[in-house]
Design an enzyme around this catalytic site. Sequence first.
Site, PDB file in Angstrom:
ATOM      1  N   ASP A   1      30.542  36.305  45.174  1.00 39.44           N
ATOM      2  CA  ASP A   1      30.269  37.617  44.605  1.00 39.44           C
ATOM      3  C   ASP A   1      30.863  37.796  43.213  1.00 39.44           C
ATOM      4  OD1 ASP A   1      32.684  37.434  45.919  1.00 39.44           O
ATOM      5  OD2 ASP A   1      32.430  39.239  47.122  1.00 39.44           O
TER       6      ASP A   1
ATOM      7  N   HIS B   1      39.560  39.403  54.213  1.00 40.41           N
ATOM      8  CA  HIS B   1      40.228  40.708  54.152  1.00 40.41           C
ATOM      9  C   HIS B   1      40.927  41.067  55.458  1.00 40.41           C
ATOM     10  CE1 HIS B   1      38.728  41.618  50.232  1.00 40.41           C
ATOM     11  NE2 HIS B   1      37.470  41.703  50.597  1.00 40.41           N
TER      12      HIS B   1
ATOM     13  N   HIS C   1      36.756  39.500  45.338  1.00 38.15           N
ATOM     14  CA  HIS C   1      37.730  40.436  45.888  1.00 38.15           C
ATOM     15  C   HIS C   1      38.954  39.663  46.370  1.00 38.15           C
ATOM     16  CE1 HIS C   1      33.729  42.358  46.474  1.00 38.15           C
ATOM     17  NE2 HIS C   1      34.367  43.416  46.010  1.00 38.15           N
TER      18      HIS C   1
END
Length: 308
Positions: free
Chosen positions: A245, A124, A163
């Site tokens: 995840d 990120h 993500h």
Amino acid sequence: MTILFHHPAALEHRTPHGHPERPERMRAVQKALEAEAFAGLDRRAPEPAALKTVALAHPEEWVEAIVAAAPADGLVSIDSDTVLSPGTIECVLRGVGAGVQGVDAVMAGTAKNVFSAMRPPGHHAEKTRAMGFCVFNNAAVAARHARTAHGVERVAIVDWDVHHGNGSQDIFWDDPSVLFCSSHQMPLYPGSGALSEEGEHGTIVNSPLRPGSDGETFREAFESRILPRLKAFRPDLIIISAGFDAHWRDPLANLMLEADDFAWATRQVLEEAERCCQGRVVSLLEGGYDLTGLADSVAAHVQVLMEA
């Protein structure tokens, strides 16, 4: 041979009580990799990366500002999710170092592939923004190091964290030498990763999945969108942003993958690496916040790496 990079400093990045990105993640991973099946791993401690190395993906002044912001005690918040603690800088520099030294090892032929069991994640982290638990972008620095230190012409990053890897996309948006492929849940944090986001040179490949998608849907997306682009790009090195995840147990998302799905994806990437780049793969741990799901998925992933 598979090299495992890990260092006790990975336990020293502290986060607030109840934060999902916590030292227990590393304890779960290490316990899983202590099993007899992993006795053949070449275990190494990564050296901290130099700040000028981190600056391959982030402006040097910004890197220095992050280092200067680290507290002598307590915690400093960068945003609502991301903090610095007294042990953070050594931890993140060793995480970057694991990626860089992993690239060196596979390019020198001293390892077939590498897995870095370090935290926090990095995908990120944008050029000038730490966010989403991430401080520096380990995968991006590793890719740039491969280009500058080893003359690698093309690098592919395959990111299957649940993500979207907005930081990697930001850094390589206008870089035709790096293919960035991401499979992720959408809608979900950080809100990027639509099919239409392709980069200036068409080297950004997003494969968003709806909440509730299972392993079959994930595999179909991987086979129809990511693998064909990977084959066509023919990278000289593949870096995996290995987030776990998307596991059904994970509390931060709503995909329904199992450890076997990550093993399958690992095999697909390794098979392509054998065809195009002598099997050279560097895998870097990203997310995964249910300790059982993380441990099981890492074990499945590393087992496949060792079989290569």
